[in-house]
Design a protein around this motif. Structure first.
Motif, PDB file in Angstrom:
ATOM      1  N   TRP A 142       0.642  -1.098   0.117  1.00 11.54           N
ATOM      2  CA  TRP A 142       0.158  -0.001  -0.003  1.00 11.54           C
ATOM      3  C   TRP A 142       0.708   1.283   0.086  1.00 11.54           C
ATOM      4  O   TRP A 142       0.577   2.274  -0.729  1.00 11.54           O
ATOM      5  CB  TRP A 142      -1.017   0.192   1.257  1.00 11.54           C
ATOM      6  CG  TRP A 142      -1.958   1.265   1.334  1.00 11.54           C
ATOM      7  CD1 TRP A 142      -1.784   2.297   1.819  1.00 11.54           C
ATOM      8  CD2 TRP A 142      -3.402   1.289   1.021  1.00 11.54           C
ATOM      9  NE1 TRP A 142      -2.745   2.992   1.799  1.00 11.54           N
ATOM     10  CE2 TRP A 142      -3.820   2.479   0.876  1.00 11.54           C
ATOM     11  CE3 TRP A 142      -4.005   0.138   0.364  1.00 11.54           C
ATOM     12  CZ2 TRP A 142      -4.967   2.719   0.746  1.00 11.54           C
ATOM     13  CZ3 TRP A 142      -5.342   0.403  -0.302  1.00 11.54           C
ATOM     14  CH2 TRP A 142      -5.748   1.855   0.171  1.00 11.54           C
ATOM     15  N   GLY A 143       2.053   1.325   1.027  1.00 12.35           N
ATOM     16  CA  GLY A 143       2.794   2.283   0.836  1.00 12.35           C
ATOM     17  C   GLY A 143       3.392   2.591  -0.321  1.00 12.35           C
ATOM     18  O   GLY A 143       3.718   3.825  -0.957  1.00 12.35           O
ATOM     19  N   ARG A 144       4.020   1.718  -1.011  1.00 10.50           N
ATOM     20  CA  ARG A 144       4.796   1.518  -2.081  1.00 10.50           C
ATOM     21  C   ARG A 144       4.180   1.974  -3.363  1.00 10.50           C
ATOM     22  O   ARG A 144       4.388   2.891  -4.151  1.00 10.50           O
ATOM     23  CB  ARG A 144       5.467   0.264  -2.468  1.00 10.50           C
ATOM     24  CG  ARG A 144       6.323   0.312  -3.934  1.00 10.50           C
ATOM     25  CD  ARG A 144       7.471   1.145  -3.767  1.00 10.50           C
ATOM     26  NE  ARG A 144       8.377   1.266  -4.988  1.00 10.50           N
ATOM     27  CZ  ARG A 144       8.011   2.303  -5.811  1.00 10.50           C
ATOM     28  NH1 ARG A 144       7.010   2.968  -5.710  1.00 10.50           N
ATOM     29  NH2 ARG A 144       8.687   2.269  -6.963  1.00 10.50           N
ATOM     30  N   GLU A 145       2.852   1.534  -3.456  1.00 13.76           N
ATOM     31  CA  GLU A 145       1.934   1.828  -4.620  1.00 13.76           C
ATOM     32  C   GLU A 145       1.263   3.340  -4.574  1.00 13.76           C
ATOM     33  O   GLU A 145       1.011   4.028  -5.615  1.00 13.76           O
ATOM     34  CB  GLU A 145       0.918   0.668  -5.036  1.00 13.76           C
ATOM     35  CG  GLU A 145       1.645  -0.615  -5.186  1.00 13.76           C
ATOM     36  CD  GLU A 145       2.260  -0.719  -6.347  1.00 13.76           C
ATOM     37  OE1 GLU A 145       2.185   0.358  -7.353  1.00 13.76           O
ATOM     38  OE2 GLU A 145       2.741  -1.873  -6.756  1.00 13.76           O
ATOM     39  N   TYR A 151      -1.184   9.044  -3.484  1.00 14.47           N
ATOM     40  CA  TYR A 151      -1.021   9.070  -4.996  1.00 14.47           C
ATOM     41  C   TYR A 151      -2.304   8.315  -5.812  1.00 14.47           C
ATOM     42  O   TYR A 151      -2.911   7.309  -5.517  1.00 14.47           O
ATOM     43  CB  TYR A 151       0.112   8.266  -5.620  1.00 14.47           C
ATOM     44  CG  TYR A 151       0.168   7.967  -6.894  1.00 14.47           C
ATOM     45  CD1 TYR A 151       0.698   8.960  -7.811  1.00 14.47           C
ATOM     46  CD2 TYR A 151       0.010   6.692  -7.513  1.00 14.47           C
ATOM     47  CE1 TYR A 151       0.835   8.870  -9.118  1.00 14.47           C
ATOM     48  CE2 TYR A 151       0.031   6.296  -9.143  1.00 14.47           C
ATOM     49  CZ  TYR A 151       0.568   7.400  -9.878  1.00 14.47           C
ATOM     50  OH  TYR A 151       0.653   7.348 -11.267  1.00 14.47           O
ATOM     51  N   HIS A 152      -2.545   9.230  -6.994  1.00 11.22           N
ATOM     52  CA  HIS A 152      -3.933   8.733  -7.799  1.00 11.22           C
ATOM     53  C   HIS A 152      -3.340   8.785  -9.119  1.00 11.22           C
ATOM     54  O   HIS A 152      -2.988   9.741  -9.793  1.00 11.22           O
ATOM     55  CB  HIS A 152      -4.886   9.750  -7.500  1.00 11.22           C
ATOM     56  CG  HIS A 152      -5.463   9.754  -6.183  1.00 11.22           C
ATOM     57  ND1 HIS A 152      -6.187   8.909  -5.535  1.00 11.22           N
ATOM     58  CD2 HIS A 152      -5.248  10.575  -5.154  1.00 11.22           C
ATOM     59  CE1 HIS A 152      -6.444   8.980  -4.449  1.00 11.22           C
ATOM     60  NE2 HIS A 152      -5.715  10.061  -3.968  1.00 11.22           N
ATOM     61  N   LEU A 331      13.976  -5.562  -7.255  1.00 10.39           N
ATOM     62  CA  LEU A 331      14.087  -4.707  -6.425  1.00 10.39           C
ATOM     63  C   LEU A 331      12.854  -4.041  -5.861  1.00 10.39           C
ATOM     64  O   LEU A 331      12.736  -3.858  -4.808  1.00 10.39           O
ATOM     65  CB  LEU A 331      14.719  -3.178  -7.170  1.00 10.39           C
ATOM     66  CG  LEU A 331      16.063  -3.178  -7.815  1.00 10.39           C
ATOM     67  CD1 LEU A 331      16.422  -1.934  -8.525  1.00 10.39           C
ATOM     68  CD2 LEU A 331      16.948  -3.465  -6.598  1.00 10.39           C
ATOM     69  N   TYR A 332      11.606  -4.223  -6.623  1.00 15.03           N
ATOM     70  CA  TYR A 332      10.354  -4.103  -6.097  1.00 15.03           C
ATOM     71  C   TYR A 332      10.016  -5.009  -4.805  1.00 15.03           C
ATOM     72  O   TYR A 332       9.613  -4.586  -3.968  1.00 15.03           O
ATOM     73  CB  TYR A 332       9.263  -4.102  -7.088  1.00 15.03           C
ATOM     74  CG  TYR A 332       7.950  -4.122  -6.589  1.00 15.03           C
ATOM     75  CD1 TYR A 332       7.200  -2.795  -6.575  1.00 15.03           C
ATOM     76  CD2 TYR A 332       7.088  -5.151  -6.223  1.00 15.03           C
ATOM     77  CE1 TYR A 332       6.101  -2.658  -6.064  1.00 15.03           C
ATOM     78  CE2 TYR A 332       5.923  -4.859  -5.631  1.00 15.03           C
ATOM     79  CZ  TYR A 332       5.258  -3.578  -5.624  1.00 15.03           C
ATOM     80  OH  TYR A 332       4.130  -3.460  -5.135  1.00 15.03           O
ATOM     81  N   ASN A 338      11.778  -5.327   2.660  1.00 16.93           N
ATOM     82  CA  ASN A 338      12.467  -4.279   3.734  1.00 16.93           C
ATOM     83  C   ASN A 338      11.557  -3.356   4.334  1.00 16.93           C
ATOM     84  O   ASN A 338      11.625  -3.104   5.549  1.00 16.93           O
ATOM     85  CB  ASN A 338      13.640  -3.483   3.304  1.00 16.93           C
ATOM     86  CG  ASN A 338      14.279  -2.749   4.175  1.00 16.93           C
ATOM     87  OD1 ASN A 338      14.149  -1.607   4.208  1.00 16.93           O
ATOM     88  ND2 ASN A 338      15.232  -3.286   5.188  1.00 16.93           N
ATOM     89  N   LEU A 339      10.686  -2.879   3.379  1.00 15.65           N
ATOM     90  CA  LEU A 339       9.632  -1.912   4.162  1.00 15.65           C
ATOM     91  C   LEU A 339       8.609  -2.510   5.340  1.00 15.65           C
ATOM     92  O   LEU A 339       8.364  -2.096   6.364  1.00 15.65           O
ATOM     93  CB  LEU A 339       8.739  -1.248   2.948  1.00 15.65           C
ATOM     94  CG  LEU A 339       7.692  -0.295   3.458  1.00 15.65           C
ATOM     95  CD1 LEU A 339       8.360   0.878   4.507  1.00 15.65           C
ATOM     96  CD2 LEU A 339       7.031   0.516   2.344  1.00 15.65           C
ATOM     97  N   SER A 340       8.251  -3.862   4.809  1.00 21.36           N
ATOM     98  CA  SER A 340       7.582  -4.580   5.654  1.00 21.36           C
ATOM     99  C   SER A 340       8.225  -4.754   7.018  1.00 21.36           C
ATOM    100  O   SER A 340       7.604  -4.715   8.274  1.00 21.36           O
ATOM    101  CB  SER A 340       6.976  -5.740   4.987  1.00 21.36           C
ATOM    102  OG  SER A 340       8.004  -6.725   5.306  1.00 21.36           O
TER     103      SER A 340
END
Length: 422
Positions: A142-145, A151-152, A331-332, A338-340
């Motif tokens: 959710w944060g990345r996207e 972001y829209h 990378l994604y 890592n973010l999790s």
């Protein structure tokens, strides 16, 4: 009066002439690939049999394409005059791993993610229990996207998908996605909702139309599915996608490790996957010093080094591969993993990134092609630095007596070009 009319007429004629000249100059000043191809409408009409077979009505079909022209400014198009290989496109393939995995950005998203977790805790726990997908991974996606909803995507999905199906480098794939998007219109989803990225991904967590048709879920229990406005629906949809791609309940995405000599980055990639216990016997250990659990030792994983020898190394487990199926980029998947961990309370990578440059896409493309000529298996000649490309570079460097760094560079390319074809 007659003279006045003649003067006015002459003035209008002169203005018209200048307007025509100006318009002609504007047209000629545009690159040739900026003008729609004359057979675009024939292409659209060729879609009708597939759309009809998918249950799309003629009214829906005609309305979808009324006045539509392709957007020839987007990446990944196969157009006359446009380089076949360039650096346009996704950040996953145009930034170094160190730049893409920006520490300040990850820290910022980690703080926001912990706040988001508290706000949506009940829904996230419910979705995790239902699907088995780790809620921290969902929040990271959710944060990345969406940068947590800020972001829209601005583009019209039908136009993007039609362009990519018409003249994209992966026409067949996007033809299927376009038909799926038409089915979404037929189901009653408003065209105004179907805003997307340049690649046609829609909704709060950015998914393709075929994924929507397969996995869209009512996550908030209101009897509707709205991946554009309902956080719970979007999170449940993403969880269903990951579940459908093989998510292993209760397992980590992967582990940062220390690579012991004489092992190196040429061991990278899915073909060399083995139980983690085997990696441990080879001398690999977790970078944070913690031991692997008994269950983790049984899991299969492969070595993944996105910066070659210039950064951290990871053992990528089953759930890393699932994230990669969601978005086909090492990378994604690493960013999400890592973010999790950061949202869960963890921190930065243990091994620091060294200084290294992102090569030009054409350099990667030419090195892939040359290594294939020399007998190194290359599944794709696409200018993108994936695990197999890094692995084959490493094997070539080792066989040639070069320093093994598994990284595409002009130096390695020149060396490979100097070798006789096997």
């Amino acid at each position: 009066m007659l003279l006045t009319r003649m003067i006015d007429g002459l003035a209008n004629a002169v203005c018209l002439a200048f307007a025509v000249i100006a318009a002609t100059a504007m047209i000629e000043s545009k690159p040739a690939n900026a003008r729609p191809s004359p057979d675009f409408h024939r292409f659209v009409e060729s879609l009708w049999p597939d759309a009809k077979a998918a249950g799309v009505s003629r009214n829906t079909f005609d309305a979808a394409f009324a006045g539509l022209t392709p957007d020839l400014s987007i990446p990944d198009l196969d157009l006359p005059g446009r380089p076949k290989v360039d650096n346009a496109g996704q950040a996953e393939f145009t930034k170094t791993a160190a730049d893409y995995l920006s520490k300040p950005y990850l820290e910022k998203l980690g703080v926001q993610g912990r706040r988001f977790m508290k706000e949506h805790e009940a829904a996230l726990k419910r979705i995790e229990k239902l699907t088995g997908v780790d809620r921290y991974i969902l929040v990271a996606i959710w944060g990345r996207e969406t940068a947590y909803g800020s972001y829209h995507p601005p583009k019209d999905a039908i136009r993007m998908l039609a362009t990519l199906a018409y003249t994209g480098k992966r026409k067949e794939r996007f033809r299927v996605e376009l038909i799926a998007a038409l089915k979404m219109l037929q189901m009653g989803i408003p065209r105004s909702d179907m805003k997307s990225s340049w690649a046609g991904a829609m909704g709060l967590t950015q998914a393709m139309p075929t994924e929507y048709l397969k996995y869209a879920t009512d996550g908030d229990g209101d009897g509707k599915i709205d991946i554009w406005r309902s956080v719970a629906d979007a999170l449940a949809f993403t969880a269903r996608q990951l579940q459908g791609k093989g998510w292993a309940r209760g397992e980590r995405w992967g582990f940062e490790v220390i690579v012991p000599p004489p092992s190196d980055c040429s061991l990278e990639g899915p073909p060399d996957a083995r139980p983690i216990a085997d990696w441990v016997r080879m001398g690999f250990r977790r970078a944070n010093g913690k031991p692997f659990t008994r269950n983790e030792l049984k899991q299969s994983a492969y070595l993944m080094m996105p910066g070659g020898a210039y950064g951290p190394a990871f053992l990528a487990a089953q759930n890393f591969q699932v994230i990669r199926l969601y978005n086909t980029s090492d990378l994604y998947a690493l960013f999400i993993g890592n973010l999790s961990d950061r949202i869960r309370g963890g921190g930065d990578f243990v091994t620091p990134w060294k200084s290294f440059a992102q090569p030009r896409t054409v350099t990667v493309h030419n090195l892939q092609a040359r290594l294939k000529e020399l007998g190194y298996p290359m599944d794709k000649i696409d200018g993108k630095i994936g695990s197999n490309t890094r692995k084959q570079i490493g094997l070539y460097e080792r066989a040639s007596g070069l320093t093994v760094d598994c990284w595409p560079s002009e130096v390695v390319l020149r060396h490979a070009q100097s070798q006789a074809t096997r």
